[in-house]
Design a protein around this motif. Structure first.
Motif, PDB file in Angstrom:
ATOM      1  N   MET A  11      14.680  -6.662   1.425  1.00 46.69           N
ATOM      2  CA  MET A  11      13.580  -5.946   0.798  1.00 46.69           C
ATOM      3  C   MET A  11      13.905  -4.454   0.754  1.00 46.69           C
ATOM      4  N   THR A  12      13.886  -3.878  -0.451  1.00 46.98           N
ATOM      5  CA  THR A  12      14.278  -2.485  -0.650  1.00 46.98           C
ATOM      6  C   THR A  12      13.170  -1.733  -1.383  1.00 46.98           C
ATOM      7  N   GLN A  13      12.812  -0.550  -0.876  1.00 45.83           N
ATOM      8  CA  GLN A  13      11.768   0.230  -1.530  1.00 45.83           C
ATOM      9  C   GLN A  13      12.313   0.923  -2.779  1.00 45.83           C
ATOM     10  N   GLU A  46       0.812  -1.217   0.000  1.00 43.20           N
ATOM     11  CA  GLU A  46       0.000   0.000   0.000  1.00 43.20           C
ATOM     12  C   GLU A  46       0.847   1.268   0.000  1.00 43.20           C
ATOM     13  N   ASP A  47       2.061   1.198   0.547  1.00 47.67           N
ATOM     14  CA  ASP A  47       2.883   2.406   0.633  1.00 47.67           C
ATOM     15  C   ASP A  47       3.906   2.525  -0.495  1.00 47.67           C
ATOM     16  N   GLY A  48       4.009   1.496  -1.363  1.00 50.11           N
ATOM     17  CA  GLY A  48       4.968   1.600  -2.459  1.00 50.11           C
ATOM     18  C   GLY A  48       5.321   0.261  -3.067  1.00 50.11           C
ATOM     19  N   PHE A  55      20.900  -2.440 -10.226  1.00 50.04           N
ATOM     20  CA  PHE A  55      20.855  -1.035  -9.840  1.00 50.04           C
ATOM     21  C   PHE A  55      19.508  -0.465 -10.284  1.00 50.04           C
ATOM     22  N   ALA A  56      18.876   0.310  -9.408  1.00 52.21           N
ATOM     23  CA  ALA A  56      17.525   0.806  -9.672  1.00 52.21           C
ATOM     24  C   ALA A  56      17.457   2.309  -9.516  1.00 52.21           C
ATOM     25  N   SER A  57      16.553   2.927 -10.294  1.00 50.04           N
ATOM     26  CA  SER A  57      16.356   4.368 -10.235  1.00 50.04           C
ATOM     27  C   SER A  57      14.967   4.691 -10.763  1.00 50.04           C
ATOM     28  N   THR A  58      14.370   5.793 -10.291  1.00 48.09           N
ATOM     29  CA  THR A  58      13.101   6.261 -10.844  1.00 48.09           C
ATOM     30  C   THR A  58      13.330   7.385 -11.851  1.00 48.09           C
ATOM     31  N   SER A  59      14.534   7.474 -12.363  1.00 44.79           N
ATOM     32  CA  SER A  59      14.862   8.466 -13.378  1.00 44.79           C
ATOM     33  C   SER A  59      15.776   7.823 -14.406  1.00 44.79           C
TER      34      SER A  59
END
Length: 423
Positions: free
Chosen positions: A305-307, A270-272, A284-288
């Motif tokens: 677990m990583t948001q 629910e939070d992400g 490797f992760a990014s929202t850009s």
């Protein structure tokens, strides 16, 4: 002796559906067919359940690579099917059904085909009712609603109302010896708002898009080739490199794929959206999709677990965006496998990139772009109100059926009592 050329998977699969020689592989509606999908770990799994997977291993010439590996037969078949998203569309995933695990696909007719080339006998079959993607999405949205116990009716009543309302407005046309039902476009009210579990997944090997599909699930495993043993997890296999031509690209891409077994699991809460890396391939992760080098790009730790995306941050950015006091919200997740990102190099130069778009975030972003700042005073949605979660925003926006809708359902059901089956 010269080997036979590898057949085209699309035409090969359609021919196998037509033969009727595989248990559970058959047409279930116009342009739609089902594929048996029983997990190999089940005690009741037998040779007949995996017959179609073995047949493709033989036809594609892969049987010699893994002559007795049923899991690889299935993976080989699934990857071939997923790679042809322009020809086959997943309509319903019932692979977790304990009694009859299967998946339903729709055959997409190429636009270049003329009406004269279209043979209805190939793509049609005696009709059963299957809700379209929009209908299922509407049902899923109502499943997500937090309906209080003192409300008149139940969730099942709501589902029945929605389906019967769509079903009764359909057109029945006779074609040869069977009937085909044509369904109208979904009603414009309530709007078709995606749930937080609706994701668009795209997989790129450098500039080439190898796979693009929509899934609805809380747990998604990206793997190659080891499938999850958990029944509640939706498994998505990385495509093979068969369609690539650059030999160096193929070599290095396969090196990364070989280090991906159980891969990575995405979890929607629910939070992400969160990620859990299972094995040794670094991610490797990014929202850009920025190409500027970042001093500390987000490397996903092993077995943690990583948001990746916070829905709370998204809602705040969306409100500021509509209020003309902030930039456009970033909600698309980019995951780079086997290479550091961002590192100043263009994203399309990376060997393996997975792009994840939460469709609910895209929907509200598009609404903000269409309405501009004036949407703050809209009767449908007001982002001046404080929402505790994205799910609350979805529920507020879609609303519930009105008293008039229930009256229509009651009157209609008295005159039309037809049985339908939901898959």
């Amino acid at each position: 002796m010269q080997s036979h050329p590898k057949p085209q998977f699309a035409s090969w699969l359609i021919k196998q559906v037509e033969t009727g020689q595989y248990s559970g592989l058959r047409y279930v509606g116009p342009n739609r067919f089902r594929v048996p999908w029983k997990h190999n770990s089940r005690k009741d799994c037998n040779d007949e359940d995996g017959k179609i997977f073995k047949a493709w291993a033989v036809a594609s010439g892969k049987i010699s690579d893994f002559p007795k590996d049923k899991a690889r037969w299935k993976t080989n078949f699934r990857c071939a099917l997923n790679n042809l998203h322009e020809r086959f569309k997943l309509i319903a995933d019932n692979s977790k059904n304990t009694d009859d695990p299967h998946k339903i696909y729709e055959i997409i007719i190429p636009e270049s085909n003329s009406q004269e080339d279209y043979d209805p006998d190939i793509y049609s079959s005696p009709t059963e009712y299957f809700p379209s993607g929009c209908d299922l999405n509407l049902l899923n949205t109502f499943n997500e609603l937090d309906i209080s116990s003192n409300m008149t009716g139940t969730v099942e009543t709501l589902k029945c109302f929605i389906v019967k309302k769509i079903f009764h407005s359909s057109t029945k046309v006779k074609h040869k010896n069977h009937y085909v039902l044509f369904f109208p476009a979904p009603p414009t009210h309530p709007p078709q708002v995606p749930t937080i579990n609706d994701l668009e997944i795209s997989i790129f090997y450098r500039k080439r898009e190898m796979l693009k599909t929509n899934v609805t699930c809380q747990h998604l495993q990206l793997h190659y080739p080891q499938e999850t043993q958990e029944p509640s997890v939706h498994a998505l296999c990385f495509p093979s490199t068969d369609g690539l031509t650059d030999h160096k690209q193929i070599h290095y891409t396969n090196r990364i794929l070989d280090s991906i077994q159980r891969g990575l699991t995405l979890k929607v809460q629910e939070d992400g959206i969160y990620a859990y890396r299972h094995d040794r391939c670094h991610v490797f992760a990014s929202t850009s999709d920025q190409t500027v080098a970042h001093p500390n790009p987000q490397k996903l730790p092993l077995n943690t677990m990583t948001q990746l995306l916070s829905f709370g941050n998204y809602l705040n950015e969306l409100k500021n965006f509509e209020d003309n006091s902030g930039r456009s919200p970033e909600y698309t997740i980019y995951m780079c496998f086997g290479e550091k990102f961002p590192d100043g190099k263009p994203l399309d130069r990376k060997l393996i990139v997975v792009k994840v778009v939460p469709l609910a975030c895209r929907y509200f972003h598009e609404q903000a772009q269409l309405k501009g700042a004036s949407s703050l005073h809209s009767s449908n949605i007001s982002l001046q109100t404080s929402y505790n979660s994205l799910m609350e925003l979805i529920n507020t926006y879609i609303g519930l059926p009105t008293a008039e809708d229930f009256s229509l359902y009651k009157a209609t059901s008295e005159h039309r009592k037809q049985r339908i089956t939901l898959y």
